[in-house]
Scaffold this motif. Structure first.
Motif, PDB file in Angstrom:
ATOM      1  N   ASP A   2      32.089  -8.427  26.967  1.00 44.41           N
ATOM      2  CA  ASP A   2      32.912  -7.613  27.857  1.00 44.41           C
ATOM      3  C   ASP A   2      32.996  -6.187  27.307  1.00 44.41           C
ATOM      4  O   ASP A   2      33.533  -5.966  26.221  1.00 44.41           O
ATOM      5  CB  ASP A   2      34.302  -8.242  27.965  1.00 44.41           C
ATOM      6  N   LYS A   3      32.474  -5.227  28.065  1.00 42.83           N
ATOM      7  CA  LYS A   3      32.483  -3.829  27.617  1.00 42.83           C
ATOM      8  C   LYS A   3      33.904  -3.304  27.413  1.00 42.83           C
ATOM      9  O   LYS A   3      34.111  -2.410  26.597  1.00 42.83           O
ATOM     10  CB  LYS A   3      31.749  -2.941  28.616  1.00 42.83           C
ATOM     11  N   ASN A   4      34.860  -3.856  28.146  1.00 42.42           N
ATOM     12  CA  ASN A   4      36.247  -3.403  27.985  1.00 42.42           C
ATOM     13  C   ASN A   4      36.763  -3.667  26.577  1.00 42.42           C
ATOM     14  O   ASN A   4      37.596  -2.911  26.059  1.00 42.42           O
ATOM     15  CB  ASN A   4      37.155  -4.069  29.019  1.00 42.42           C
ATOM     16  N   LEU A   5      36.280  -4.728  25.939  1.00 45.22           N
ATOM     17  CA  LEU A   5      36.702  -5.033  24.574  1.00 45.22           C
ATOM     18  C   LEU A   5      36.105  -4.044  23.570  1.00 45.22           C
ATOM     19  O   LEU A   5      36.589  -3.930  22.451  1.00 45.22           O
ATOM     20  CB  LEU A   5      36.291  -6.465  24.205  1.00 45.22           C
ATOM     21  N   LEU A   6      35.094  -3.332  23.982  1.00 46.91           N
ATOM     22  CA  LEU A   6      34.394  -2.393  23.111  1.00 46.91           C
ATOM     23  C   LEU A   6      34.987  -0.980  23.174  1.00 46.91           C
ATOM     24  O   LEU A   6      34.696  -0.153  22.320  1.00 46.91           O
ATOM     25  CB  LEU A   6      32.912  -2.366  23.507  1.00 46.91           C
ATOM     26  N   LYS A   7      35.830  -0.714  24.160  1.00 44.91           N
ATOM     27  CA  LYS A   7      36.323   0.650  24.387  1.00 44.91           C
ATOM     28  C   LYS A   7      36.936   1.289  23.146  1.00 44.91           C
ATOM     29  O   LYS A   7      36.668   2.453  22.861  1.00 44.91           O
ATOM     30  CB  LYS A   7      37.321   0.667  25.544  1.00 44.91           C
ATOM     31  N   SER A   8      37.765   0.562  22.418  1.00 46.00           N
ATOM     32  CA  SER A   8      38.397   1.167  21.231  1.00 46.00           C
ATOM     33  C   SER A   8      37.348   1.487  20.165  1.00 46.00           C
ATOM     34  O   SER A   8      37.451   2.502  19.463  1.00 46.00           O
ATOM     35  CB  SER A   8      39.481   0.255  20.656  1.00 46.00           C
ATOM     36  N   GLY A   9      36.319   0.661  20.063  1.00 47.35           N
ATOM     37  CA  GLY A   9      35.244   0.922  19.115  1.00 47.35           C
ATOM     38  C   GLY A   9      34.424   2.144  19.502  1.00 47.35           C
ATOM     39  O   GLY A   9      34.017   2.933  18.647  1.00 47.35           O
ATOM     40  N   LEU A  10      34.195   2.322  20.802  1.00 50.90           N
ATOM     41  CA  LEU A  10      33.467   3.494  21.275  1.00 50.90           C
ATOM     42  C   LEU A  10      34.252   4.766  20.992  1.00 50.90           C
ATOM     43  O   LEU A  10      33.691   5.768  20.551  1.00 50.90           O
ATOM     44  CB  LEU A  10      33.174   3.380  22.774  1.00 50.90           C
ATOM     45  N   LYS A  11      35.554   4.694  21.229  1.00 53.37           N
ATOM     46  CA  LYS A  11      36.411   5.853  20.938  1.00 53.37           C
ATOM     47  C   LYS A  11      36.388   6.167  19.450  1.00 53.37           C
ATOM     48  O   LYS A  11      36.334   7.337  19.052  1.00 53.37           O
ATOM     49  CB  LYS A  11      37.838   5.607  21.415  1.00 53.37           C
ATOM     50  N   MET A  12      36.389   5.137  18.616  1.00 53.54           N
ATOM     51  CA  MET A  12      36.351   5.340  17.174  1.00 53.54           C
ATOM     52  C   MET A  12      35.049   6.041  16.763  1.00 53.54           C
ATOM     53  O   MET A  12      35.069   6.959  15.945  1.00 53.54           O
ATOM     54  CB  MET A  12      36.480   4.003  16.446  1.00 53.54           C
TER      55      MET A  12
ATOM     56  N   GLU B 268      33.222   8.005  18.599  1.00 51.36           N
ATOM     57  CA  GLU B 268      33.306   9.386  19.061  1.00 51.36           C
ATOM     58  C   GLU B 268      34.248  10.216  18.188  1.00 51.36           C
ATOM     59  O   GLU B 268      33.936  11.352  17.843  1.00 51.36           O
ATOM     60  CB  GLU B 268      33.736   9.418  20.525  1.00 51.36           C
ATOM     61  N   ASP B 269      35.396   9.647  17.825  1.00 51.57           N
ATOM     62  CA  ASP B 269      36.364  10.369  16.988  1.00 51.57           C
ATOM     63  C   ASP B 269      35.814  10.654  15.592  1.00 51.57           C
ATOM     64  O   ASP B 269      36.008  11.743  15.054  1.00 51.57           O
ATOM     65  CB  ASP B 269      37.673   9.580  16.870  1.00 51.57           C
ATOM     66  N   LEU B 270      35.126   9.680  15.019  1.00 54.26           N
ATOM     67  CA  LEU B 270      34.595   9.845  13.661  1.00 54.26           C
ATOM     68  C   LEU B 270      33.396  10.791  13.598  1.00 54.26           C
ATOM     69  O   LEU B 270      33.195  11.481  12.604  1.00 54.26           O
ATOM     70  CB  LEU B 270      34.198   8.490  13.071  1.00 54.26           C
ATOM     71  N   THR B 271      32.610  10.819  14.657  1.00 53.49           N
ATOM     72  CA  THR B 271      31.374  11.597  14.620  1.00 53.49           C
ATOM     73  C   THR B 271      31.434  12.898  15.422  1.00 53.49           C
ATOM     74  O   THR B 271      30.641  13.808  15.176  1.00 53.49           O
ATOM     75  CB  THR B 271      30.197  10.776  15.177  1.00 53.49           C
ATOM     76  N   GLY B 272      32.335  12.957  16.391  1.00 52.36           N
ATOM     77  CA  GLY B 272      32.370  14.100  17.285  1.00 52.36           C
ATOM     78  C   GLY B 272      31.226  14.086  18.286  1.00 52.36           C
ATOM     79  O   GLY B 272      30.934  15.083  18.940  1.00 52.36           O
ATOM     80  N   VAL B 273      30.567  12.941  18.406  1.00 50.20           N
ATOM     81  CA  VAL B 273      29.418  12.783  19.297  1.00 50.20           C
ATOM     82  C   VAL B 273      29.773  11.703  20.325  1.00 50.20           C
ATOM     83  O   VAL B 273      30.251  10.635  19.957  1.00 50.20           O
ATOM     84  CB  VAL B 273      28.157  12.379  18.486  1.00 50.20           C
ATOM     85  N   PRO B 274      29.521  11.965  21.620  1.00 51.75           N
ATOM     86  CA  PRO B 274      29.894  10.981  22.638  1.00 51.75           C
ATOM     87  C   PRO B 274      28.967   9.769  22.678  1.00 51.75           C
ATOM     88  O   PRO B 274      27.796   9.855  22.321  1.00 51.75           O
ATOM     89  CB  PRO B 274      29.766  11.770  23.950  1.00 51.75           C
ATOM     90  N   VAL B 275      29.534   8.664  23.108  1.00 52.88           N
ATOM     91  CA  VAL B 275      28.734   7.481  23.433  1.00 52.88           C
ATOM     92  C   VAL B 275      28.364   7.638  24.904  1.00 52.88           C
ATOM     93  O   VAL B 275      29.241   7.693  25.762  1.00 52.88           O
ATOM     94  CB  VAL B 275      29.515   6.173  23.194  1.00 52.88           C
TER      95      VAL B 275
END
Length: 99
Positions: A19-29, A31-38
């Motif tokens: 479920d991609k919804n379960l991945l949302k917090s990981g994607l944000k992490m 992006e926050d750590l790298t400054g690069v979008p998923v």
């Protein structure tokens, strides 16, 4: 190293199962750590074409009875999966900015 980091414009999560919804917090992490979008999360899909880096004999075996038309259909189906799961507008914007 900084030059190489500047070349990374976006991340793609490939062969994701679940479920991609379960991945949302990981994607944000990411992006926050790298400054690069998923820019996309591509789900795992069975694609019935030979790997591009397969050995010649292995490719011949894998493609027995597989027509060009069937390969074209598989590639078209996979391209739809990619388009549905990627932020294509963002990708095109990134390409334009590079020029």
């Amino acid at each position: 190293m900084k030059v190489q980091k500047k070349r990374v414009k976006g991340f793609i999560i490939n062969k994701f199962r679940g479920d991609k919804n379960l991945l949302k917090s990981g994607l944000k992490m990411i992006e926050d750590l790298t400054g690069v979008p998923v820019v996309g999360v591509v789900p795992y899909s069975e694609i019935n074409i030979a790997d591009e880096d397969s050995l010649i004999d292995k490719m011949k075996e894998a493609n027995k009875g597989f027509t060009i038309e069937e390969a074209d259909k598989e590639i078209e189906n996979f391209s739809k999966i990619i388009e549905e799961n990627m932020d294509m507008d963002l990708i095109y914007k990134m390409i334009k900015e590079e020029k």
